[in-house]
Design a protein around this motif. Structure first.
Motif, mmCIF file in Angstrom:
data_model
loop_
_atom_site.group_PDB
_atom_site.id
_atom_site.type_symbol
_atom_site.label_atom_id
_atom_site.label_comp_id
_atom_site.label_asym_id
_atom_site.label_seq_id
_atom_site.Cartn_x
_atom_site.Cartn_y
_atom_site.Cartn_z
ATOM 1 N N PRO A 46 3.722 10.683 -11.503
ATOM 2 C CA PRO A 46 3.046 10.423 -12.780
ATOM 3 C C PRO A 46 3.901 9.660 -13.796
ATOM 4 O O PRO A 46 3.371 8.878 -14.584
ATOM 5 C CB PRO A 46 2.686 11.811 -13.307
ATOM 6 C CG PRO A 46 3.448 12.772 -12.493
ATOM 7 C CD PRO A 46 3.860 12.100 -11.229
ATOM 8 N N ASP A 47 5.219 9.833 -13.750
ATOM 9 C CA ASP A 47 6.079 9.118 -14.703
ATOM 10 C C ASP A 47 6.076 7.613 -14.439
ATOM 11 O O ASP A 47 5.906 6.811 -15.352
ATOM 12 C CB ASP A 47 7.509 9.654 -14.638
ATOM 13 C CG ASP A 47 7.607 11.088 -15.108
ATOM 14 O OD1 ASP A 47 6.776 11.491 -15.947
ATOM 15 O OD2 ASP A 47 8.514 11.804 -14.639
ATOM 16 N N THR B 194 4.077 2.075 -15.357
ATOM 17 C CA THR B 194 3.378 0.901 -14.828
ATOM 18 C C THR B 194 2.168 0.565 -15.682
ATOM 19 O O THR B 194 1.943 -0.595 -16.026
ATOM 20 C CB THR B 194 2.941 1.156 -13.374
ATOM 21 O OG1 THR B 194 4.093 1.477 -12.603
ATOM 22 C CG2 THR B 194 2.260 -0.050 -12.781
ATOM 23 N N TRP B 195 1.391 1.574 -16.009
ATOM 24 C CA TRP B 195 0.199 1.355 -16.829
ATOM 25 C C TRP B 195 0.571 0.814 -18.206
ATOM 26 O O TRP B 195 -0.089 -0.082 -18.734
ATOM 27 C CB TRP B 195 -0.592 2.653 -16.936
ATOM 28 C CG TRP B 195 -1.855 2.488 -17.691
ATOM 29 C CD1 TRP B 195 -2.176 3.068 -18.867
ATOM 30 C CD2 TRP B 195 -2.963 1.645 -17.356
ATOM 31 N NE1 TRP B 195 -3.416 2.663 -19.268
ATOM 32 C CE2 TRP B 195 -3.923 1.779 -18.362
ATOM 33 C CE3 TRP B 195 -3.234 0.791 -16.293
ATOM 34 C CZ2 TRP B 195 -5.133 1.098 -18.349
ATOM 35 C CZ3 TRP B 195 -4.439 0.116 -16.285
ATOM 36 C CH2 TRP B 195 -5.370 0.272 -17.293
ATOM 37 N N ASN B 196 1.654 1.329 -18.809
ATOM 38 C CA ASN B 196 2.097 0.837 -20.115
ATOM 39 C C ASN B 196 2.529 -0.627 -20.048
ATOM 40 O O ASN B 196 2.259 -1.404 -20.967
ATOM 41 C CB ASN B 196 3.240 1.697 -20.657
ATOM 42 C CG ASN B 196 2.782 3.061 -21.097
ATOM 43 O OD1 ASN B 196 1.602 3.281 -21.361
ATOM 44 N ND2 ASN B 196 3.711 3.995 -21.174
ATOM 45 N N PRO C 18 0.816 -1.226 0.000
ATOM 46 C CA PRO C 18 0.000 0.000 0.000
ATOM 47 C C PRO C 18 0.849 1.275 0.000
ATOM 48 O O PRO C 18 0.469 2.275 -0.610
ATOM 49 C CB PRO C 18 -0.818 -0.113 1.278
ATOM 50 C CG PRO C 18 -0.886 -1.581 1.551
ATOM 51 C CD PRO C 18 0.415 -2.149 1.058
ATOM 52 N N GLU C 19 2.013 1.250 0.660
ATOM 53 C CA GLU C 19 2.903 2.414 0.661
ATOM 54 C C GLU C 19 3.438 2.677 -0.737
ATOM 55 O O GLU C 19 3.524 3.826 -1.176
ATOM 56 C CB GLU C 19 4.074 2.212 1.631
ATOM 57 C CG GLU C 19 3.679 2.158 3.082
ATOM 58 C CD GLU C 19 3.198 0.768 3.501
ATOM 59 O OE1 GLU C 19 3.559 -0.230 2.838
ATOM 60 O OE2 GLU C 19 2.444 0.686 4.472
ATOM 61 N N GLN C 20 3.811 1.617 -1.451
ATOM 62 C CA GLN C 20 4.309 1.771 -2.819
ATOM 63 C C GLN C 20 3.213 2.326 -3.734
ATOM 64 O O GLN C 20 3.485 3.173 -4.580
ATOM 65 C CB GLN C 20 4.821 0.436 -3.359
ATOM 66 C CG GLN C 20 6.100 -0.029 -2.703
ATOM 67 C CD GLN C 20 6.481 -1.432 -3.102
ATOM 68 O OE1 GLN C 20 5.627 -2.248 -3.426
ATOM 69 N NE2 GLN C 20 7.774 -1.713 -3.076
ATOM 70 N N ILE C 21 2.001 1.867 -3.543
ATOM 71 C CA ILE C 21 0.892 2.364 -4.362
ATOM 72 C C ILE C 21 0.644 3.839 -4.067
ATOM 73 O O ILE C 21 0.399 4.631 -4.983
ATOM 74 C CB ILE C 21 -0.374 1.515 -4.138
ATOM 75 C CG1 ILE C 21 -0.162 0.124 -4.737
ATOM 76 C CG2 ILE C 21 -1.595 2.170 -4.769
ATOM 77 C CD1 ILE C 21 -1.271 -0.849 -4.483
ATOM 78 N N GLY C 22 0.736 4.226 -2.807
ATOM 79 C CA GLY C 22 0.582 5.630 -2.449
ATOM 80 C C GLY C 22 1.637 6.505 -3.107
ATOM 81 O O GLY C 22 1.342 7.593 -3.608
ATOM 82 N N ARG C 23 2.883 6.030 -3.107
ATOM 83 C CA ARG C 23 3.954 6.793 -3.766
ATOM 84 C C ARG C 23 3.778 6.799 -5.278
ATOM 85 O O ARG C 23 4.112 7.775 -5.935
ATOM 86 C CB ARG C 23 5.309 6.202 -3.395
ATOM 87 C CG ARG C 23 5.699 6.455 -1.978
ATOM 88 C CD ARG C 23 7.118 6.010 -1.695
ATOM 89 N NE ARG C 23 7.320 5.929 -0.273
ATOM 90 C CZ ARG C 23 7.608 4.813 0.387
ATOM 91 N NH1 ARG C 23 7.755 3.686 -0.253
ATOM 92 N NH2 ARG C 23 7.766 4.837 1.693
ATOM 93 N N LYS D 16 9.965 -4.809 -11.047
ATOM 94 C CA LYS D 16 10.896 -4.890 -9.924
ATOM 95 C C LYS D 16 11.664 -3.576 -9.779
ATOM 96 O O LYS D 16 11.839 -3.068 -8.673
ATOM 97 C CB LYS D 16 11.868 -6.053 -10.151
ATOM 98 C CG LYS D 16 12.783 -6.320 -8.990
ATOM 99 C CD LYS D 16 13.617 -7.551 -9.228
ATOM 100 C CE LYS D 16 14.507 -7.840 -8.054
ATOM 101 N NZ LYS D 16 15.321 -9.034 -8.260
ATOM 102 N N LYS D 17 12.092 -3.002 -10.910
ATOM 103 C CA LYS D 17 12.793 -1.715 -10.870
ATOM 104 C C LYS D 17 11.883 -0.599 -10.364
ATOM 105 O O LYS D 17 12.313 0.273 -9.623
ATOM 106 C CB LYS D 17 13.330 -1.360 -12.258
ATOM 107 C CG LYS D 17 14.505 -2.206 -12.678
ATOM 108 C CD LYS D 17 15.005 -1.802 -14.049
ATOM 109 C CE LYS D 17 16.161 -2.667 -14.490
ATOM 110 N NZ LYS D 17 16.654 -2.277 -15.815
ATOM 111 N N ILE D 18 10.625 -0.626 -10.784
ATOM 112 C CA ILE D 18 9.672 0.388 -10.328
ATOM 113 C C ILE D 18 9.483 0.281 -8.821
ATOM 114 O O ILE D 18 9.483 1.282 -8.106
ATOM 115 C CB ILE D 18 8.331 0.248 -11.076
ATOM 116 C CG1 ILE D 18 8.492 0.675 -12.529
ATOM 117 C CG2 ILE D 18 7.232 1.061 -10.397
ATOM 118 C CD1 ILE D 18 7.303 0.366 -13.409
ATOM 119 N N LYS D 19 9.331 -0.942 -8.323
ATOM 120 C CA LYS D 19 9.159 -1.126 -6.881
ATOM 121 C C LYS D 19 10.388 -0.644 -6.108
ATOM 122 O O LYS D 19 10.252 -0.023 -5.060
ATOM 123 C CB LYS D 19 8.868 -2.592 -6.561
ATOM 124 C CG LYS D 19 7.474 -3.014 -6.957
ATOM 125 C CD LYS D 19 7.002 -4.230 -6.236
ATOM 126 C CE LYS D 19 7.361 -5.520 -6.831
ATOM 127 N NZ LYS D 19 6.764 -6.694 -6.247
#
Length: 92
Positions: free
Chosen positions: A29-30, A35-37, A19-24, A60-63
């Protein structure tokens, strides 16, 4: 921009985002667009294993980037100054 509930459930259940990662992610926006792509890429060609592997690595890099603390300008300047003086001393 906030994420809809369906996207949040995909991120938490299938991709194991916290949930913290989703909040960040909602405030970046980038990374949110990236992530959406990746999600769309997987949806368009679910049978291609190489795309799944690529997306897995990118997620994994995004996280990891979401887990890193954000640096403020003072930290960036301090870090650059430190690197400059370290580099200067190495070549004296």
């Amino acid at each position: 921009m906030s994420l809809n509930e369906r996207t949040k459930s995909i991120l938490t259940q299938k991709l194991k985002f916290t949930p913290e990662q989703i909040g960040r992610l909602e405030t970046n926006p980038d990374l949110q667009q990236e992530t959406w792509n990746l999600i769309k890429m997987i949806r368009l060609s679910p049978e291609k294993e190489e795309i799944r592997q690529y997306a897995k690595i990118q997620f994994k890099k995004i996280k990891q980037s979401l887990d890193e603390p954000e640096l403020n300008n003072d930290d960036i300047l301090r870090r650059a100054r430190s690197e400059h003086y370290t580099f200067e001393r190495a070549f004296k």
